[in-house]
Each structure stands twice: as structure tokens, then as C-alpha cells.
Design a protein around this motif. Structure first.
Motif, mmCIF file in Angstrom:
data_model
loop_
_atom_site.group_PDB
_atom_site.id
_atom_site.type_symbol
_atom_site.label_atom_id
_atom_site.label_comp_id
_atom_site.label_asym_id
_atom_site.label_seq_id
_atom_site.Cartn_x
_atom_site.Cartn_y
_atom_site.Cartn_z
ATOM 1 N N SER C 97 0.827 -1.210 0.000
ATOM 2 C CA SER C 97 0.000 0.000 0.000
ATOM 3 C C SER C 97 0.856 1.253 0.000
ATOM 4 C CB SER C 97 -0.895 0.040 1.241
ATOM 5 O OG SER C 97 -1.514 -1.202 1.443
ATOM 6 N N GLY C 101 -2.334 4.237 2.953
ATOM 7 C CA GLY C 101 -2.895 2.931 3.280
ATOM 8 C C GLY C 101 -2.352 2.410 4.599
ATOM 9 N N CYS C 104 -3.777 4.432 7.465
ATOM 10 C CA CYS C 104 -5.166 4.029 7.664
ATOM 11 C C CYS C 104 -5.226 2.704 8.407
ATOM 12 C CB CYS C 104 -5.865 3.849 6.307
ATOM 13 S SG CYS C 104 -6.514 5.373 5.634
ATOM 14 N N LEU D 215 -8.409 10.444 0.368
ATOM 15 C CA LEU D 215 -7.266 9.675 0.837
ATOM 16 C C LEU D 215 -7.289 8.295 0.211
ATOM 17 C CD1 LEU D 215 -7.335 10.774 4.519
ATOM 18 C CD2 LEU D 215 -5.414 11.054 2.939
ATOM 19 N N ALA D 216 -6.088 7.764 -0.006
ATOM 20 C CA ALA D 216 -6.006 6.481 -0.701
ATOM 21 C C ALA D 216 -5.964 5.313 0.280
ATOM 22 C CB ALA D 216 -4.771 6.476 -1.594
ATOM 23 N N CYS D 217 -6.865 5.376 1.251
ATOM 24 C CA CYS D 217 -6.895 4.310 2.248
ATOM 25 C C CYS D 217 -7.291 2.984 1.642
ATOM 26 C CB CYS D 217 -7.909 4.633 3.343
ATOM 27 S SG CYS D 217 -7.310 5.841 4.523
ATOM 28 N N GLU D 218 -8.160 3.076 0.677
ATOM 29 C CA GLU D 218 -8.842 1.859 0.251
ATOM 30 C C GLU D 218 -7.992 0.963 -0.629
ATOM 31 O OE1 GLU D 218 -10.891 2.033 2.230
ATOM 32 O OE2 GLU D 218 -11.213 4.167 2.438
ATOM 33 N N ASP D 219 -6.766 1.384 -0.920
ATOM 34 C CA ASP D 219 -5.953 0.540 -1.778
ATOM 35 C C ASP D 219 -5.306 -0.618 -1.024
ATOM 36 O OD1 ASP D 219 -4.254 1.935 -0.254
ATOM 37 O OD2 ASP D 219 -2.923 2.581 -1.852
ATOM 38 N N ARG D 220 -5.678 -0.759 0.192
ATOM 39 C CA ARG D 220 -5.081 -1.876 0.940
ATOM 40 C C ARG D 220 -6.079 -3.028 1.012
ATOM 41 N NH1 ARG D 220 -6.468 -1.826 6.516
ATOM 42 N NH2 ARG D 220 -8.103 -0.314 6.878
ATOM 43 N N ALA D 221 -5.527 -4.175 1.372
ATOM 44 C CA ALA D 221 -6.347 -5.386 1.486
ATOM 45 C C ALA D 221 -7.680 -5.058 2.119
ATOM 46 C CB ALA D 221 -5.626 -6.428 2.312
#
Lengths: 221, 221, 221, 221
Positions: C97, C101, C104, D215-221
Motif C-alpha cells: 500500500s 494505506g 489508515c 485519501l487512498a486508504c482503500e488501496d489496501r487489502a
DNA sequence: CATGAATGAGTGTTCATTCAT
DNA sequence: AATGAATGAACACTCATTCAT
């Protein structure tokens, strides 16, 4: 043949140890009690700790001692037995000695018993809950054996002497003074002096002019 | 309370009672301990019960005694004090008496102290955990007061007599025999006989031919 | 337990459980503590009650915990361990990430740890007497693991960035905000908003123009 | 006219101290609590000890505090009040400053409040049973005053900024970092650095591109 | 108002003893 | 026989609180 728990007299006795291992266990337990008592006082003795120090499980402690008191009673008995044995030996050894020799021997035996391990004896006597008949048992045994010792020298003592009275007096004196000599001498009183004086007191009493003039107690207020 | 462990916050000393009420409380507590000990043995003494018997709250017990032992220590001290007082009084009362009179007086004082309440004294002496210096304290106090008593009759005793040695011997004898006389006489030994013989032993010793011929201890094995 | 006082005999350390049964007992005890804390607050936790709720005897509690505090310490440790584990897992999961990421993930892990059982965490942190080094232990552990997480994304952050400083700042922020988000959001602040803003603050800081112009703190009084 | 006890609101309030002596007593009591807490931890605080350390009678403690918690609540309130006052002063003092100046001022105020007596603040926060609404009260008050501070610099922040959200974020950050800076900095992080970085983080956040890209939080598992 | 003696419910802890393994 | 986990009655001690003086 199923070896169930066998109560002997009914009196809280568990199976006597037959095996070698068993005797060792019993001894380890009693030694543990003594160690704890000497190092930390009787208050620190509890069955779990005894087991731990003895290196056995608590279950094993209860295998050989029905309850906590039993350990103390065993120890107490050992102590009585030892004093008994020591004095009996003295009686034999002093068969040819004078009264003084006998009294000296008895006194020394007592001092030995106490001095060998003062902390321990002290505890056996002052801390162990020798309830209910412990104290008496000791006194009775001591009285008996002292009576025996005196009887052997009856010839050197006045005719009218009552052996029971004499044994009572000498028994108490020898116990108190041996104890005191071994464990709480005031500054300036060596153990040799204590011994000599103690023996002088007892022999003086025993040789005493028997039915001498009445004591002048009554001249006081 | 097995191991050494640390307590948290504050005071280890309880306030001395200032008000009238307080003194009464303290006395009620000590009396309760004695009552329980006499009726049920020392094993039945627990702080809650003491409070109950004393008719005060457990909190009040801890207001004046930091812990359980403190009650016993207080009692022990009381007992020592009483014997001290009794013997001091005897010394005064026997100012004009002979040595025999003095010794009789001291012996009787000890018997009184023990016999007045045998169960109690027995417990005070043999059961109370008078750790660490309790026992010595008693021995020391007794030695001191006995020495005083003997000093008052020095004229009647041989020149060379060492007062400390004599006090040691007589102190131990008087304590043991008074105790024995009060509490464990063998059948057939009356208290009067015990007294007479005890005094005879002590007086005999004290009047003894001082530095008489050496004792013949060494003629044994 | 006010003052410092000494305990008597033995062990201050309880045995580690060896048998299967034992582990179950330990777990039951800790679970009981948690249950009581959550239902009635820490004030309702007392050893006897713990034993009762755990369905074991009070003796068993003391078999595995030397005293009451030990149970709390164990719980505290568990909690630290869990957060540690959660964040380590996040680090792995966010290996690919972006920095956002990762942050977060860490934030969510913290919220999870706190939100799963708010009352409990709150208590673990604010009520347990984690004297003396409890607090530090947590801070240190958190600092370590946060540093690890940041190190994994070093490439995305300015060159000059001091990892320790960054971990200190981010560690404190993430803890405070996750805690706050989970447990004391003001009206009108949803947990999603709290999360987004918290992350924005941290990422903004970390991406920050590194050694940017000096802050204008000094223009005030 | 018989002045009986007068409850004010009904809410566990005793007569407010009117006399000079009375104020002194109250202060002595609170100071005693603090002294004990600092020296021996909160566990050592008990009403009797407080009275003793304060040099007043236990009765006097109850004259002014209905129960034990009341003393802690009073202390807690004092602490909140002080922080409130410090920050209000900062707001005034920084009226002409930039946003940075204001944040710096707030941060310093918090550090001051914590650093003046670290052990004490630590205890106030981590040990005092601020049950049930203590924590919230502090958070609420802090939120309010921080909101005020931010409002004063609204012009320097992006349009869309939600003051409540911002106050929530900044409030938590400033509290955590000031606390951390004052009391548990890792090796190598000076208080100056901690301050600068903390302020940078907050100012960065507040000045941030407001509703910037998601924010690019969602790019993680 | 102040004092401090008294209260007592409550709690932490111990330890002799049992019993399943 | 040995082990050691488990038990729980019993106990020492604390401390918030009251109230007579």
C-alpha cells in the motif's frame, strides 16, 4: 490383598513406611520442618512449604502425616527420645562414678541436647504447640529417667530422701540450668562455670543434711 | 503471610490512647485475649473474636494494636512487669529477714504469679510467639531482680560468691521450680514440699562452702 | 496496608500452570476480571468475586496470581500484546500500500483494539494502576511498532525525516485520535470523518515539506 | 437560627467555607492528597492519612468533603480550570499572531500545565478514578476552548473546514503530544523538537488543502 | 466548628486438606 | 505411591464514615 489404607491403633496413624524410599521421604519432611523453623521461625511452617523444601509433593506429606500437628509431634517425640537415650547412656557410663559424676553426666547430656542446636531446641520447647500433653510428656519422661539416675546413687544420699521429690527438684533444675547454660547465659558466666555451679547446687541439695533444721521462711512478714 | 513482602502506605504505629474511653478499650481487648486463651487455648485467639469478646469493634483493636502479635507482646510485657513488681515488693518486705526468708519470699512470689492463673502463665510462656527477644527479655529482667534480692543478703553468703553467677543459678532454679511446683508436680509432691525443697536447694547452694573442694565430675568416663 | 511492612515466610511467585486444567483456570480468571470490569467497573473487582465469576475457588486465583494487581498486570500485558500483534499484521498487509494505506491500517487497528470493547480498554488504560512502568511500557512498545510501520514507507517521506521523531508524533496522534474516535467523539463527528481527518493529519505531517520554512511561533508575545 | 447542616443543591455539597481558616483547611487537605499521591501513589491515599498529612482531624476532612471522591473531583476540577485559564490567556495573547503562533501558544500552555508537575498530572490523568464523567468533562472543556482558539484564526484556514472536526482533531493531538512531550519523550527527542514537530503537524493539518483529493486508504487489502 | 475514638462491612490472602490424575 | 491442581473456611487487616465529646 488390595492394600487399602490401614489404620493401626485408630489413633491417626497412617501406614508405617516399609520401603527405603519411604523412610527417606519421612526424614526429608522432618528435616524440612526443622530447616524452616530454624531459618524463619515456626510461623513460616506450613504444609505446602514443607513439601517444597523437602522436595516432595504435598500429597506425599499427607501420605505419612495425617495432619500438620503430626509432624511436630514426631519431632517432639524425637527430641524426648534423644534426651532419654542420652541420659540412659549416662546412667550406664556413670555406674562406677560418684554422685557428682552422675549429676555432671546428666547435666552435660542435657546441655549437649540443647547446645547441639540451640535454635532448634529452643523452638521445640518454646514455639511448638506441644498441646495438650506434650509438656507433661516431657516432664514425665525426664522425671522418670532422673529418678533412675538418682536411684543408682541412693547410697550417697541421706536416708530419708524421697526419690520422687528429689527427682522433681533435680529434674527441674537440670533442665532449666542446662537450657539456660546453653542458651541464655548472662555476660561473664562461662559455660564451665555454669556447669560447675549447677552441679554444685544439685549435689549440695542431694547430699544436704537430710532432715536438717526447718527452714526459717516464716520469719518474714 | 509467608514471604517477606512490602506493605503499601502509612503508619505502623497506632496512637496511644488519650481519652478515658480509649484506656478502657485497650484494657477490654487485653482482657478478652486472656479470657479466650484461658478458655479455649491460644489457637482460638483471632482478632475478630477478640473484638467480639472485648465488646468493641475490630477497628478499635487495630486502633491500638498494629497487628495481632502486638496484643501478645503487650500481655507478655504485663506479665514480666508483674513478676518484677512482685519480687521488688518481696525484697522490701524481706529487708529484715534471713536469706531463707528472702528466698522463700521470692519463690512464693513466683508461684503466686504462676499459680494465680496457671493456664494463662503457661500460655504466656510456652505458646506466645515471643519472637525475637521476648524470652531473653524475661530472663534478663528476672536476672536483674534476683541479683538485687541476693545483694540484699550478701552478708549471709560466702565472700567469694559471684553475684552474677548466683543470680543466674538461682534465677533459673526459682523460675523452673516455681513453674513446676505450680503446674506439674508429680503425684505425691505437695506444693508445700515442693516449696520447702526448692528453697532448701537454693539456700544450700548459696550458703555452700563457697570455693569448696572441687567437684568430682571428672571421675567418670 | 498502609506502611511498608514485612511478610513472613515463603514464595512470592506462583507456579506457572503445567497441566491443561491449569491453563483453563488462568483464562477463566482473566475473563472473569474483564467481565466484572465491563459490567460494574473496576471498583467491583475483588478477588473473591473474581473467583466466583470465574467459577473457581479463591485458592485457585492465588495459585496463579500472587496478588490482585497481578491479574491487572496480566491483562495489561495482554492488551499491549494485542495491539502489537494487530499493528504488525497491518504492516504486513500494507506492504504494497501507499503511506496513506499504511496509516489508515494502523489507525483502524488501533480503533479496533479500542472500539471492540471501549469500556474495557478505557479501564485498562485509565483505571488500572499500571504503576510503575506500565504506561511507559505501552508507549515504548507502541513507539517501536509505529517506527517499524513508518520505516516500511520511508521512500514516500521526505529525506531528512527523523524516524524516531516521526514515530513519536504519529504514535501519540494515532493513539489519542483512535482512542478519541472510538470513545469520545463530540456530537456531529462520525467515526468515518474522525478516521479520515486523523489520517489526513498524520499523512500531511509525514509528507510535509520536510525541512520547510521555520514555523512562525515566535511572532507572539 | 440553629445553624443546621445546609445542603445547597442537594448534590452532595457541604457548606462552602466562609472563614479564612476554613479555606486554609481545604487547601491543606487538597495539598495533602497531592503530596501523598506524588510520593506513594494513589493507592496510599486514604481519608485518615490525608487528615494526618494535612494536619487536621478526620472530622474536618468530612466537614468540607462529603466523601473521598469529592477530594479527587475537586482536584480534577482545579486541573481542568487551570488548563482552561491558560488557554484562554493564550487566545488573548495571540490575538494578533498567526495560526502558527496560536497553536504554539496552546501547545506551550498544555506542556506547561503538564510539565510543571509531571508526576502530579500523570496521576490526575491516569490514576484518579475520574468516573463516570470526569474524562468527558475534560475532553469537553478542552474541545470548547480549542474550538474558540481556532475560531479566532478561521481566516487562515480553508473555507470548508468544520470547526468541530478541527477542534476534535487538534484537541486530541495537542493533549497527547503535549503530554507525551512533557512526560515520555523517547531518547533523542528534545522538547523543542517535539514542540516544533507537533505544531507543524497541527498547522499542516489545519492549513491543509481542505477538501483535498480523497485519501487512498482503500488501496489496501 | 474541631476532634479523634469508634465502627464494621468489606477485602486480600493464607494454608490445611482433598482427590483426580 | 506420588503428584500437584483445586478447594474454601478462616483470618488478618483496611478504611470510609459517624458521632459523642
Amino acid at each position: 490383598m488390595g492394600s487399602k489404607k490401614i489404620k493401626k491403633g485408630g489413633r491417626n496413624v497412617r501406614r508405617e513406611p516399609r520401603q527405603w524410599r519411604a523412610r527417606q521421604t519421612v526424614e526429608a519432611i522432618l528435616e524440612a520442618v526443622v530447616r524452616i523453623v530454624k531459618r524463619e521461625g515456626i510461623g513460616a511452617v506450613n504444609t505446602n512449604r514443607v513439601a517444597e523444601v523437602a522436595g516432595v509433593s504435598i500429597g506425599s506429606v499427607y501420605q505419612y502425616f495425617p495432619d500438620k500437628r503430626a509432624m511436630f509431634i514426631a519431632l517432639h517425640r524425637q527430641h524426648i527420645e534423644e534426651i532419654d537415650r542420652l541420659i540412659h547412656r549416662t546412667i550406664v557410663e556413670c555406674g562406677q562414678s560418684s554422685l557428682e559424676g552422675m549429676i555432671c553426666g546428666v547435666f552435660d547430656a542435657m546441655v549437649d541436647a540443647h547446645a547441639k542446636d540451640p535454635a532448634y531446641s529452643s523452638v521445640i520447647f518454646s514455639e511448638i504447640p506441644h498441646r495438650p500433653h506434650g509438656t507433661e510428656e516431657f516432664a514425665v519422661r525426664l522425671h522418670g529417667v532422673i529418678r533412675l539416675a538418682l536411684a543408682a546413687k541412693k547410697g550417697e544420699m541421706p536416708r530419708g530422701l524421697d526419690l520422687d521429690v528429689a527427682a522433681f527438684v533435680v529434674g527441674n533444675i537440670v533442665d532449666a540450668l542446662a537450657h539456660g547454660a546453653a542458651m541464655r547465659r548472662p555476660r561473664g558466666v562461662t559455660i564451665e562455670v555454669a556447669r560447675e555451679e549447677s552441679v554444685r547446687a544439685m549435689v549440695g541439695y542431694l547430699r544436704g543434711r537430710g532432715r536438717g533444721r526447718r527452714l526459717a521462711c516464716e520469719d518474714r512478714a
